[in-house]
Design a protein around this motif. Structure first.
Motif, short mmCIF file in Angstrom:
data_model
loop_
_atom_site.label_atom_id
_atom_site.label_comp_id
_atom_site.label_asym_id
_atom_site.label_seq_id
_atom_site.Cartn_x
_atom_site.Cartn_y
_atom_site.Cartn_z
N ASP A 123 -8.28 -10.61 5.16
CA ASP A 123 -8.20 -9.17 4.93
C ASP A 123 -8.24 -8.95 3.42
O ASP A 123 -7.25 -9.17 2.72
CB ASP A 123 -6.92 -8.61 5.53
N PHE A 124 -9.40 -8.52 2.92
CA PHE A 124 -9.57 -8.35 1.48
C PHE A 124 -8.79 -7.16 0.93
O PHE A 124 -8.55 -7.09 -0.28
CB PHE A 124 -11.05 -8.20 1.13
N SER A 125 -8.39 -6.23 1.79
CA SER A 125 -7.69 -5.05 1.28
C SER A 125 -6.35 -5.43 0.64
O SER A 125 -5.92 -4.80 -0.34
CB SER A 125 -7.47 -4.04 2.41
N ALA A 126 -5.70 -6.48 1.16
CA ALA A 126 -4.44 -6.92 0.56
C ALA A 126 -4.67 -7.50 -0.82
O ALA A 126 -3.87 -7.30 -1.74
CB ALA A 126 -3.77 -7.95 1.47
N MET A 127 -5.77 -8.22 -0.98
CA MET A 127 -6.09 -8.79 -2.29
C MET A 127 -6.45 -7.70 -3.29
O MET A 127 -6.05 -7.75 -4.46
CB MET A 127 -7.25 -9.78 -2.13
N VAL A 128 -7.19 -6.70 -2.83
CA VAL A 128 -7.54 -5.58 -3.71
C VAL A 128 -6.28 -4.84 -4.15
O VAL A 128 -6.14 -4.45 -5.31
CB VAL A 128 -8.53 -4.63 -2.99
N GLU A 129 -5.35 -4.66 -3.23
CA GLU A 129 -4.10 -3.97 -3.57
C GLU A 129 -3.34 -4.72 -4.65
O GLU A 129 -2.85 -4.12 -5.61
CB GLU A 129 -3.24 -3.83 -2.31
N GLN A 130 -3.25 -6.06 -4.52
CA GLN A 130 -2.57 -6.84 -5.55
C GLN A 130 -3.30 -6.73 -6.89
O GLN A 130 -2.68 -6.61 -7.94
CB GLN A 130 -2.47 -8.32 -5.15
N HIS A 131 -4.64 -6.77 -6.83
CA HIS A 131 -5.44 -6.68 -8.05
C HIS A 131 -5.15 -5.38 -8.80
O HIS A 131 -4.94 -5.38 -10.02
CB HIS A 131 -6.93 -6.77 -7.72
N ILE A 132 -5.13 -4.28 -8.10
CA ILE A 132 -4.89 -2.98 -8.73
C ILE A 132 -3.49 -2.93 -9.34
O ILE A 132 -3.30 -2.48 -10.47
CB ILE A 132 -5.10 -1.85 -7.71
N GLU A 133 -2.51 -3.40 -8.60
CA GLU A 133 -1.12 -3.37 -9.08
C GLU A 133 -0.93 -4.26 -10.31
O GLU A 133 -0.12 -3.96 -11.19
CB GLU A 133 -0.17 -3.80 -7.97
N SER A 134 -1.69 -5.37 -10.39
CA SER A 134 -1.49 -6.33 -11.47
C SER A 134 -2.08 -5.87 -12.79
O SER A 134 -1.65 -6.31 -13.87
CB SER A 134 -2.12 -7.68 -11.10
N GLY A 135 -3.11 -5.01 -12.72
CA GLY A 135 -3.80 -4.59 -13.93
C GLY A 135 -4.76 -5.63 -14.47
O GLY A 135 -5.31 -5.46 -15.58
N ALA A 136 -4.99 -6.70 -13.73
CA ALA A 136 -5.91 -7.75 -14.17
C ALA A 136 -7.35 -7.25 -14.11
O ALA A 136 -7.68 -6.33 -13.36
CB ALA A 136 -5.74 -8.99 -13.30
N GLY A 137 -8.22 -7.87 -14.90
CA GLY A 137 -9.64 -7.55 -14.81
C GLY A 137 -10.32 -8.31 -13.70
O GLY A 137 -11.33 -7.87 -13.15
N CYS A 138 -9.75 -9.48 -13.36
CA CYS A 138 -10.32 -10.36 -12.34
C CYS A 138 -9.20 -10.99 -11.54
O CYS A 138 -8.18 -11.40 -12.10
CB CYS A 138 -11.15 -11.46 -13.04
N THR A 139 -9.36 -11.04 -10.22
CA THR A 139 -8.42 -11.74 -9.36
C THR A 139 -9.20 -12.72 -8.50
O THR A 139 -10.22 -12.36 -7.91
CB THR A 139 -7.62 -10.78 -8.47
N VAL A 140 -8.71 -13.96 -8.43
CA VAL A 140 -9.39 -15.03 -7.71
C VAL A 140 -8.58 -15.38 -6.46
O VAL A 140 -7.37 -15.60 -6.54
CB VAL A 140 -9.53 -16.29 -8.59
N ALA A 141 -9.24 -15.41 -5.30
CA ALA A 141 -8.57 -15.86 -4.08
C ALA A 141 -8.47 -17.38 -4.10
O ALA A 141 -9.43 -18.07 -4.45
CB ALA A 141 -9.34 -15.40 -2.85
#
Length: 403
Positions: A123-141
């Protein structure tokens, strides 16, 4: 979705098709799993970047993945077009750079970048949610792997003070550092990423102007790590509806014949290691108008049966024994034949008294009467069949097999 891979290690299955177009699990193509994950996550604007021998891939996506255009949703293939210069895609990062016009047209805030040839549910939506909250430019699974296997993966070393931040990205390291909460494990990149759109555009543009391999994992992720803008999403935290304890967290990179074969064997366990029967997170594909599978003859030693196997529509098992195998649509197996631990792709026909063991038979191959495959590997090689180091025999698409 990055779907331009040649898949050399899957030869001869990729001799006539792109790796994401390789059939899987009887009725699917490898790309169906990745696309299903994306659309089940709620992301309905998808471009599939293609390049290598893409005709069957293009045809499958075009005929199968039709979304509601009324609502602005789509899945569309985009071939390499030499939009920027006279080069085809020079790597996964260059594929995105040459396709920036797609981002300019849609103007997204977030871009999810995934490979098209892995077997998993996510479920990519959970990863996207973490990415937005973190403020990172890139998040790697990333998926946890034993530290002893680190030299087979791109390994992520996390920040000691913040395990969601990447401190270093190492390609197949020999002596990596274990995780803070488990020194015997490392985080291996899954080849799936979430980017802030503006940061992605800046990164691939910068990469285009440098001497690099133009690779997402090898060049773009280290670019963000160097800027302190790279986060990691631990796959163990991903919750997929309908997942069982046995198949939760499953992921396979089917980059070799062995891993492709093993992934099929995972499907047919009594309690599947990868469960195709999760109807809360379905895997979508096209369904041809084939009749149900049929098993005929049931007297003496002429019994049509399939045990611990997956059998697709249109299959006819006529007085033959099938065990621990996957039979794709329109396979026909004649009387007294025996198939064990094998994967037969669409339209394969196996004649009487043939024996097949630990083999992958590509589309439309005819196995003659009394033929043996996987019994004598020297004989298999002498006939021009591909035999891996672990003894899996592969017969190429349409290859003529002699006794």
């Amino acid at each position: 979705m990055l779907a331009g891979g040649e898949g050399k290690r899957l030869m001869p299955l990729t001799a006539d098709r792109a790796k994401p177009a390789v059939p899987f699990g009887g009725i699917y193509r490898l790309i169906d799993l990745a696309l299903s994950n994306v659309v089940n996550s709620g992301y309905l604007q998808v471009v599939v970047l293609t390049q290598y021998k893409s005709h069957s891939l293009d045809a499958h996506v075009t005929k199968t993945w039709r979304m509601s255009t009324l609502l602005g949703n789509y899945v569309t293939t985009v071939p390499a077009q030499q939009r920027v210069d006279k080069n085809w895609y020079l790597g996964s990062a260059d594929a995105i750079y040459q396709s920036l016009n797609l981002m300019h047209d849609e103007r997204p805030d977030i871009v999810v970048v995934v490979g098209a040839d892995h077997v998993y549910r996510m479920d990519f939506s959970a990863m996207v949610e973490q990415h937005i909250e973190s403020g990172a430019g890139c998040t790697v699974a990333a998926i946890r792997q034993p530290i002893s296997l680190a030299n087979q993966f791109g390994v992520i070393e996390v920040d000691d003070d913040d395990p969601t931040r990447i401190a270093a990205f190492l390609e197949k390291p020999s002596d990596p550092k274990g995780l803070p909460d488990n020194p015997e494990e490392v985080l291996a990149s899954m080849g799936n990423y979430v980017f802030t759109a503006s940061a992605l555009e800046e990164a691939v543009t910068t990469d285009h102007d440098t001497d690099s391999n133009h690779d997402m994992g090898g060049d773009i992720v280290p670019y963000f790590v160097g800027r302190g803008e790279a986060g990691v999403y631990d796959f163990k935290d991903n919750e997929v509806p309908g997942a069982t304890e046995r198949d939760r967290g499953y992921w396979r990179d089917v980059g070799t014949i062995e891993s492709y074969y093993d992934a099929h064997m995972d499907l047919i366990s009594i309690h599947p290691v990868f469960n195709l029967y999760n109807y809360e997170w379905p895997i979508y594909t096209s369904h041809s108008p084939y009749p149900p599978a049929k098993f005929v003859h049931g007297s003496g030693d002429r019994i049509g049966e399939a045990l611990n196997s997956a059998v697709s529509p249109g299959v006819v098992v006529s007085g033959a024994h099938i065990y621990a195998s996957v039979l794709s649509p329109l396979v026909k197996v004649h009387s007294y034949a025996s198939i064990q631990g094998s994967v037969l792709l669409d339209g394969v026909e196996v004649h009487r008294h043939a024996q097949i063991r630990r083999a992958i038979i590509d589309k439309n191959v005819v196995i003659p009467e009394g033929c043996q495959i996987g019994i004598d590997h020297e004989h298999d090689r002498a006939r021009g069949l591909h035999v891996t180091e672990t003894g899996i025999v592969v017969v190429g698409k349409g290859q003529v097999v002699t006794r």
